[in-house]
Scaffold this motif. Structure first.
Motif, PDB file in Angstrom:
ATOM      1  N   TYR A 134       0.839  -1.194   0.000  1.00 23.80           N
ATOM      2  CA  TYR A 134       0.000   0.000   0.000  1.00 23.80           C
ATOM      3  C   TYR A 134       0.874   1.244   0.000  1.00 23.80           C
ATOM      4  O   TYR A 134       2.060   1.189   0.308  1.00 23.80           O
ATOM      5  CB  TYR A 134      -0.944   0.003   1.196  1.00 23.80           C
ATOM      6  CG  TYR A 134      -2.119  -0.922   1.005  1.00 23.80           C
ATOM      7  CD1 TYR A 134      -3.115  -0.613   0.082  1.00 23.80           C
ATOM      8  CD2 TYR A 134      -2.220  -2.112   1.714  1.00 23.80           C
ATOM      9  CE1 TYR A 134      -4.190  -1.466  -0.117  1.00 23.80           C
ATOM     10  CE2 TYR A 134      -3.290  -2.969   1.533  1.00 23.80           C
ATOM     11  CZ  TYR A 134      -4.275  -2.642   0.609  1.00 23.80           C
ATOM     12  OH  TYR A 134      -5.328  -3.479   0.408  1.00 23.80           O
ATOM     13  N   ASP A 154       1.229   3.555   1.967  1.00 22.08           N
ATOM     14  CA  ASP A 154       1.908   3.905   3.223  1.00 22.08           C
ATOM     15  C   ASP A 154       3.054   2.953   3.565  1.00 22.08           C
ATOM     16  O   ASP A 154       3.641   3.034   4.637  1.00 22.08           O
ATOM     17  CB  ASP A 154       0.895   3.941   4.371  1.00 22.08           C
ATOM     18  CG  ASP A 154       0.247   2.577   4.618  1.00 22.08           C
ATOM     19  OD1 ASP A 154       0.601   1.610   3.902  1.00 22.08           O
ATOM     20  OD2 ASP A 154      -0.599   2.480   5.511  1.00 22.08           O
ATOM     21  N   THR A 156       2.858  -0.394   3.852  1.00 22.05           N
ATOM     22  CA  THR A 156       2.435  -1.696   4.368  1.00 22.05           C
ATOM     23  C   THR A 156       2.513  -2.745   3.265  1.00 22.05           C
ATOM     24  O   THR A 156       1.949  -2.548   2.190  1.00 22.05           O
ATOM     25  CB  THR A 156       0.950  -1.653   4.821  1.00 22.05           C
ATOM     26  OG1 THR A 156       0.730  -0.478   5.554  1.00 22.05           O
ATOM     27  CG2 THR A 156       0.596  -2.888   5.633  1.00 22.05           C
ATOM     28  N   ALA A 195       0.897  -5.784   2.375  1.00 20.61           N
ATOM     29  CA  ALA A 195      -0.261  -6.569   2.788  1.00 20.61           C
ATOM     30  C   ALA A 195      -0.111  -8.004   2.298  1.00 20.61           C
ATOM     31  O   ALA A 195      -0.480  -8.950   2.989  1.00 20.61           O
ATOM     32  CB  ALA A 195      -1.540  -5.946   2.245  1.00 20.61           C
ATOM     33  N   SER A 241      -6.034 -11.949  11.707  1.00 22.73           N
ATOM     34  CA  SER A 241      -6.504 -10.668  11.206  1.00 22.73           C
ATOM     35  C   SER A 241      -5.342  -9.843  10.653  1.00 22.73           C
ATOM     36  O   SER A 241      -4.277  -9.798  11.250  1.00 22.73           O
ATOM     37  CB  SER A 241      -7.186  -9.900  12.342  1.00 22.73           C
ATOM     38  OG  SER A 241      -7.731  -8.712  11.840  1.00 22.73           O
ATOM     39  N   GLY A 242      -5.570  -9.244   9.497  1.00 17.20           N
ATOM     40  CA  GLY A 242      -4.550  -8.374   8.917  1.00 17.20           C
ATOM     41  C   GLY A 242      -3.475  -9.094   8.127  1.00 17.20           C
ATOM     42  O   GLY A 242      -2.480  -8.498   7.741  1.00 17.20           O
ATOM     43  N   CYS A 243      -3.685 -10.399   7.866  1.00 12.42           N
ATOM     44  CA  CYS A 243      -2.625 -11.143   7.180  1.00 12.42           C
ATOM     45  C   CYS A 243      -2.738 -11.016   5.663  1.00 12.42           C
ATOM     46  O   CYS A 243      -1.957 -11.609   4.931  1.00 12.42           O
ATOM     47  CB  CYS A 243      -2.656 -12.611   7.582  1.00 12.42           C
ATOM     48  SG  CYS A 243      -4.076 -13.496   6.936  1.00 12.42           S
ATOM     49  N   GLY A 244      -3.709 -10.248   5.186  1.00 16.47           N
ATOM     50  CA  GLY A 244      -3.782  -9.996   3.755  1.00 16.47           C
ATOM     51  C   GLY A 244      -4.764 -10.867   2.984  1.00 16.47           C
ATOM     52  O   GLY A 244      -4.688 -10.958   1.758  1.00 16.47           O
ATOM     53  N   LYS A 245      -5.703 -11.485   3.682  1.00 14.56           N
ATOM     54  CA  LYS A 245      -6.664 -12.356   3.003  1.00 14.56           C
ATOM     55  C   LYS A 245      -7.566 -11.563   2.069  1.00 14.56           C
ATOM     56  O   LYS A 245      -7.731 -11.890   0.892  1.00 14.56           O
ATOM     57  CB  LYS A 245      -7.546 -13.090   4.036  1.00 14.56           C
ATOM     58  CG  LYS A 245      -6.776 -13.855   5.083  1.00 14.56           C
ATOM     59  CD  LYS A 245      -7.701 -14.551   6.065  1.00 14.56           C
ATOM     60  CE  LYS A 245      -8.485 -13.608   6.960  1.00 14.56           C
ATOM     61  NZ  LYS A 245      -7.665 -12.908   7.954  1.00 14.56           N
ATOM     62  N   THR A 246      -8.161 -10.496   2.638  1.00 15.74           N
ATOM     63  CA  THR A 246      -9.071  -9.689   1.830  1.00 15.74           C
ATOM     64  C   THR A 246      -8.330  -9.067   0.652  1.00 15.74           C
ATOM     65  O   THR A 246      -8.823  -9.055  -0.480  1.00 15.74           O
ATOM     66  CB  THR A 246      -9.714  -8.592   2.702  1.00 15.74           C
ATOM     67  OG1 THR A 246     -10.507  -9.222   3.704  1.00 15.74           O
ATOM     68  CG2 THR A 246     -10.571  -7.662   1.886  1.00 15.74           C
ATOM     69  N   THR A 247      -7.140  -8.573   0.929  1.00 18.07           N
ATOM     70  CA  THR A 247      -6.349  -7.964  -0.143  1.00 18.07           C
ATOM     71  C   THR A 247      -6.096  -8.976  -1.256  1.00 18.07           C
ATOM     72  O   THR A 247      -6.270  -8.664  -2.438  1.00 18.07           O
ATOM     73  CB  THR A 247      -5.017  -7.437   0.419  1.00 18.07           C
ATOM     74  OG1 THR A 247      -5.291  -6.542   1.500  1.00 18.07           O
ATOM     75  CG2 THR A 247      -4.227  -6.705  -0.643  1.00 18.07           C
ATOM     76  N   GLU A 273     -15.408 -13.814   3.962  1.00 17.72           N
ATOM     77  CA  GLU A 273     -16.071 -14.028   5.247  1.00 17.72           C
ATOM     78  C   GLU A 273     -17.586 -13.920   5.125  1.00 17.72           C
ATOM     79  O   GLU A 273     -18.228 -13.180   5.878  1.00 17.72           O
ATOM     80  CB  GLU A 273     -15.567 -13.005   6.283  1.00 17.72           C
ATOM     81  CG  GLU A 273     -14.059 -12.949   6.340  1.00 17.72           C
ATOM     82  CD  GLU A 273     -13.517 -12.622   7.719  1.00 17.72           C
ATOM     83  OE1 GLU A 273     -14.278 -12.741   8.696  1.00 17.72           O
ATOM     84  OE2 GLU A 273     -12.338 -12.289   7.820  1.00 17.72           O
TER      85      GLU A 273
HETATM   86  N1  LIG Z   1      -6.025   0.840   1.920  1.00 16.39           N
HETATM   87  C1  LIG Z   1      -5.033   0.414   2.731  1.00 16.39           C
HETATM   88  N2  LIG Z   1      -3.964   1.189   2.979  1.00 16.39           N
HETATM   89  C2  LIG Z   1      -2.967   0.769   3.787  1.00 16.39           C
HETATM   90  N3  LIG Z   1      -2.931  -0.426   4.379  1.00 16.39           N
HETATM   91  C3  LIG Z   1      -3.965  -1.250   4.183  1.00 16.39           C
HETATM   92  C4  LIG Z   1      -5.078  -0.876   3.355  1.00 16.39           C
HETATM   93  N4  LIG Z   1      -5.961  -1.896   3.339  1.00 16.39           N
HETATM   94  C5  LIG Z   1      -5.432  -2.855   4.130  1.00 16.39           C
HETATM   95  N5  LIG Z   1      -4.242  -2.477   4.628  1.00 16.39           N
HETATM   96  C6  LIG Z   1      -3.355  -3.265   5.498  1.00 16.39           C
HETATM   97  O1  LIG Z   1      -2.999  -4.433   4.808  1.00 16.39           O
HETATM   98  C7  LIG Z   1      -2.962  -5.533   5.690  1.00 16.39           C
HETATM   99  C8  LIG Z   1      -3.852  -6.652   5.170  1.00 16.39           C
HETATM  100  O2  LIG Z   1      -5.205  -6.226   5.173  1.00 16.39           O
HETATM  101  P1  LIG Z   1      -6.398  -7.177   4.785  1.00 16.39           P
HETATM  102  O3  LIG Z   1      -7.649  -6.380   4.823  1.00 16.39           O
HETATM  103  O4  LIG Z   1      -6.083  -7.866   3.505  1.00 16.39           O
HETATM  104  O5  LIG Z   1      -6.372  -8.214   5.980  1.00 16.39           O
HETATM  105  P2  LIG Z   1      -7.314  -9.462   6.292  1.00 16.39           P
HETATM  106  O6  LIG Z   1      -6.450 -10.660   6.296  1.00 16.39           O
HETATM  107  O7  LIG Z   1      -8.478  -9.473   5.370  1.00 16.39           O
HETATM  108  O8  LIG Z   1      -7.767  -9.166   7.784  1.00 16.39           O
HETATM  109  P3  LIG Z   1      -9.187  -9.417   8.504  1.00 16.39           P
HETATM  110  O9  LIG Z   1      -9.229 -10.852   8.893  1.00 16.39           O
HETATM  111  O10 LIG Z   1      -9.091  -8.542   9.707  1.00 16.39           O
HETATM  112  O11 LIG Z   1     -10.248  -9.020   7.555  1.00 16.39           O
HETATM  113  C9  LIG Z   1      -3.364  -5.006   7.046  1.00 16.39           C
HETATM  114  O12 LIG Z   1      -2.194  -4.776   7.793  1.00 16.39           O
HETATM  115  C10 LIG Z   1      -4.055  -3.715   6.743  1.00 16.39           C
HETATM  116  O13 LIG Z   1      -3.873  -2.800   7.788  1.00 16.39           O
END
Ligand SMILES: Nc1ncnc2c1ncn2[C@@H]1O[C@H](COP(=O)(O)OP(=O)(O)OP(=O)(O)O)[C@@H](O)[C@H]1O
Ligand SMILES: [Mg+2]
Lengths: 254, 372
Positions: free
Chosen positions: B11, B13, B15, B17, B37-43, B161
């Motif tokens: 990203y 900033d 990060t 992801a 949580s935050g491991c990048g699944k949604t991304t 999810e």
């Molecule tokens: N638009 C963004 N800008 C900066 N960082 C981001 C952005 N979107 C997500 N992140 C960061 O990227 C990382 C992965 O985010 P992601 O949403 O893919 O996690 P996740 O595995 O889906 O988590 P969860 O289980 O909480 O939904 C996280 O550290 C999040 O803070």
């Protein structure tokens, strides 16, 4: 006093002729609706665009604040002095009046439009894009319909303010219900002044009622919660409107 | 097949992801992405339909690089289900479901018919079609979300999810129906969850991600439980993994013991004549529950039955069979055939004894590795 006002309002002579109440009401409605119409044409698309793109939001918020702070009477005289001489004939008076009313109507309409789009459930917007809607589709098929309740409340509050302020037209020699206030003041006819004020208030209420009816026809019942909520699933009503409780017990949806 | 090749998302900033993710989601199978949580699944998921653009690497669907496709067209060919359903509040249920077909230019009539058909498919009564989303329960909304994603019959589905916002009972129902639906439809599904139980239940293969979007292990669920690749996966997979892993181990050749039974409606004396211990009651060959002879003073009716015991199929999983034995008041687990007819019973100790003879991991081949 009330008696006098009532007598004035009910006097048949006031309801006829070139200077009668129907004509004044008609003029007042025309001034008001033209102004709100112009404001809507300018501010609704601008507000939707700001809400949709998130761009220009800072500008929009400040514009709303500044326009709200503009004193109508001051603006009227200023624009009369600046615009009046440049525009020939009666338009030279009409345009400055419209400027004042449009400036008055813009803030609520603009704020309603962008706030409406911003209030759309982000999940719905995300789903719309994720299903392959393009920007325009998302705006027109999802954001705009969902924003309509707030767009309408912006327009309605503009109508109320403009109808009240359109009385200013009379101070520069135009018609409308403001005539009764100005003319009444000139001859110290308080019954006429009060009667005029009552007519303004009644007109504002009537227009708001019409707008509310239009709103009910245009806005999806899915947004207003006016559909009630079946209790079959054992859940509570989403709407807190007490009228909906009656609907629920009948187990019907409207 | 959806294929990630060294996919990275950084990203603005800074990060990271997702960092260099490579994996294959095979056609017709459910691939689950699971991790903290935050491991990048949604991304990762959203990079497939280009709701998020990768900063490096590529994603192909059936060999075609998604980066070369028009995003809107790409998305119309991919079903997308999100956590809170994201239904359009101003549209009725039937119109919500018809969204993509309408976008694709189907006529109103056809889109509507298709929509009604899908509502039935996901188990929603036709009366709900005219309602608005706010008139539905959370579970119903989620079903509409699934129906909407399926409307244009996309070969690929992305699900983020989808069942996490509903209560556990409804979640289990939705999961079961989802598996039933998938058995009929055979979509290529990428499914995100943070719940390892959901992952091993639904996944044909499960990808465990660690923070930073790095693949920790990609395996069939049985192997994941039986053989975690490292401490992180072992920790994440959690306790009871030995027991939960039994769900993926085929039943050993068990000899069910013959169980004396009484029919529903049997008199107390008849029950007592069988044994002093718990007696199994059957109705038309199907086990219906246990009764305790000394507690019986009238003919056996269904409301006198002990309902605690579970019933397992003889060819079911070891977990189901062991659970049948452990949950039975008599200590004897009830085994049935595919039609639900009683075959006999088995004790927990017999199941455990048989365990030794069964392979520790399931026979499913590990997914093919991604060649780089
Ligand atoms: N638009 C963004 N800008 C900066 N960082 C981001 C952005 N979107 C997500 N992140 C960061 O990227 C990382 C992965 O985010 P992601 O949403 O893919 O996690 P996740 O595995 O889906 O988590 P969860 O289980 O909480 O939904 C996280 O550290 C999040 O803070
Ligand atoms: Mg997520």
């Amino acid at each position: 006093m009330t008696r006098d006002v009532l007598d004035w309002l009910l006097d048949g002579a006031h309801w006829q002729g070139g200077e009668g109440i129907p004509l004044r009401v008609w003029q007042h409605v025309a001034y008001s609706l033209i102004a709100v119409g112009i404001a809507a044409v300018l501010a609704v698309p601008a507000g939707l665009w700001v809400g949709h793109t998130g761009r220009g939001r800072f500008l929009a918020v400040n514009l709303v604040g500044i326009l709200r702070a503009v004193p109508s009477l001051g603006l009227l005289f200023a624009s009369l002095m600046i615009l009046g001489p440049k525009i020939p004939g009666e338009l030279g008076v009409h345009v400055p009046v419209q400027v004042v009313l449009v400036v008055l109507a813009m803030p609520p309409v603009l704020a309603g439009a962008y706030a409406g789009v911003e209030a759309v459930d982000p999940a719905a917007r995300d789903a719309a894009r994720g299903m392959g809607m393009q920007g325009r589709d998302v705006l027109l098929r999802v954001e705009l319909p969902c924003a309509l309740p707030l767009v309408f409340s912006g327009l309605r509050s503009a109508v109320l303010q403009v109808v009240a302020t359109a009385t200013l037209a009379a101070t520069v020699g135009l018609g409308g219900l403001g005539r009764y206030l100005i003319d009444g003041l000139a001859v110290r006819d308080y019954a006429q002044m009060a009667g005029g004020a009552v007519l303004v208030a009644a007109l504002a209420l009537l227009l708001d009622l019409l707008a509310a009816t239009l709103q009910r026809l245009v806005v999806s019942p899915g947004l207003t919660g006016k559909t009630g909520r079946r209790t079959a699933a054992g859940e509570t009503a989403a709407s807190s409107d007490p009228r909906d409780v009656g609907v629920l017990t009948e187990g019907s949806t409207r | 097949m959806i294929r990630f090749e060294g996919v990275t998302k950084e990203y603005a900033d800074g990060t990271t992801a997702v960092g260099g993710l490579s994996l294959n989601a095979p056609t017709g199978a459910i691939t689950v992405l699971v991790g903290p949580s935050g491991c990048g699944k949604t991304t990762s998921l959203r990079m497939v339909n280009r709701m998020i653009e990768p900063t490096a690497g590529r994603i192909t669907i059936d060999g075609e690089d998604t980066a070369t496709m028009d995003p809107a067209r790409l998305r119309r060919g991919i079903g997308y289900v999100i956590q809170h359903a994201g239904l359009f509040p101003h549209r009725t249920v039937v119109d919500n479901v018809a969204t993509v077909p309408r976008l694709l230019g189907w006529d109103r009539r056809k889109a509507r018919d298709r929509s009604m058909e899908l509502l039935e498919r996901v188990g929603l009564p036709a009366e709900l079609a005219r309602r608005y989303p706010h008139q539905l329960s959370g579970g119903q909304q989620q079903r509409v979300g699934v129906a909407r994603a399926l409307a244009a019959d996309p070969p690929v589905m992305l699900m983020d999810e989808p069942f996490s916002a509903v209560d556990p009972v409804v979640r289990e129902q939705l999961q079961d129906e989802f598996l039933r639906l998938q058995a009929e439809l055979g979509k290529t599904i990428l499914f995100v969850t943070h719940d390892i139980d959901e992952a091993v239940k639904l996944g044909d293969q499960v990808a465990v991600l660690r923070v930073g979007g790095r693949l920790a292990q990609l395996d069939a669920p049985g192997r994941l439980l039986a053989d975690p690749a490292d401490d992180f996966v072992a920790e994440f997979v959690g306790r009871d993994r030995g027991y939960r892993g039994l769900a993926f181990r085929p039943a050993p050749p068990l000899e069910p013991r013959e169980e004396p039974t009484v029919p529903l409606g049997a008199a107390p004396e008849e029950v007592r004549r069988v044994t002093a211990d718990w007696v199994l009651v059957v109705d038309a060959g199907r086990p219906v529950g246990w009764v305790e002879p000394r507690a019986i003073d009238a003919p056996v009716t269904t409301d006198r039955l002990h309902r605690g015991g579970t019933v397992a199929r003889l060819d079911g999983s070891l977990r189901a069979i062991l659970d049948a034995a452990l949950s039975s008041p008599s200590g004897r687990g009830v085994l049935v055939d595919d039609d639900g007819l009683l075959l006999g019973t088995v004790t927990a100790s017999a199941v455990v004894a048989a365990l030794d003879g069964v392979p520790r991991t399931d026979p499913v081949e590990p997914p093919e590795p991604v060649e780089r």
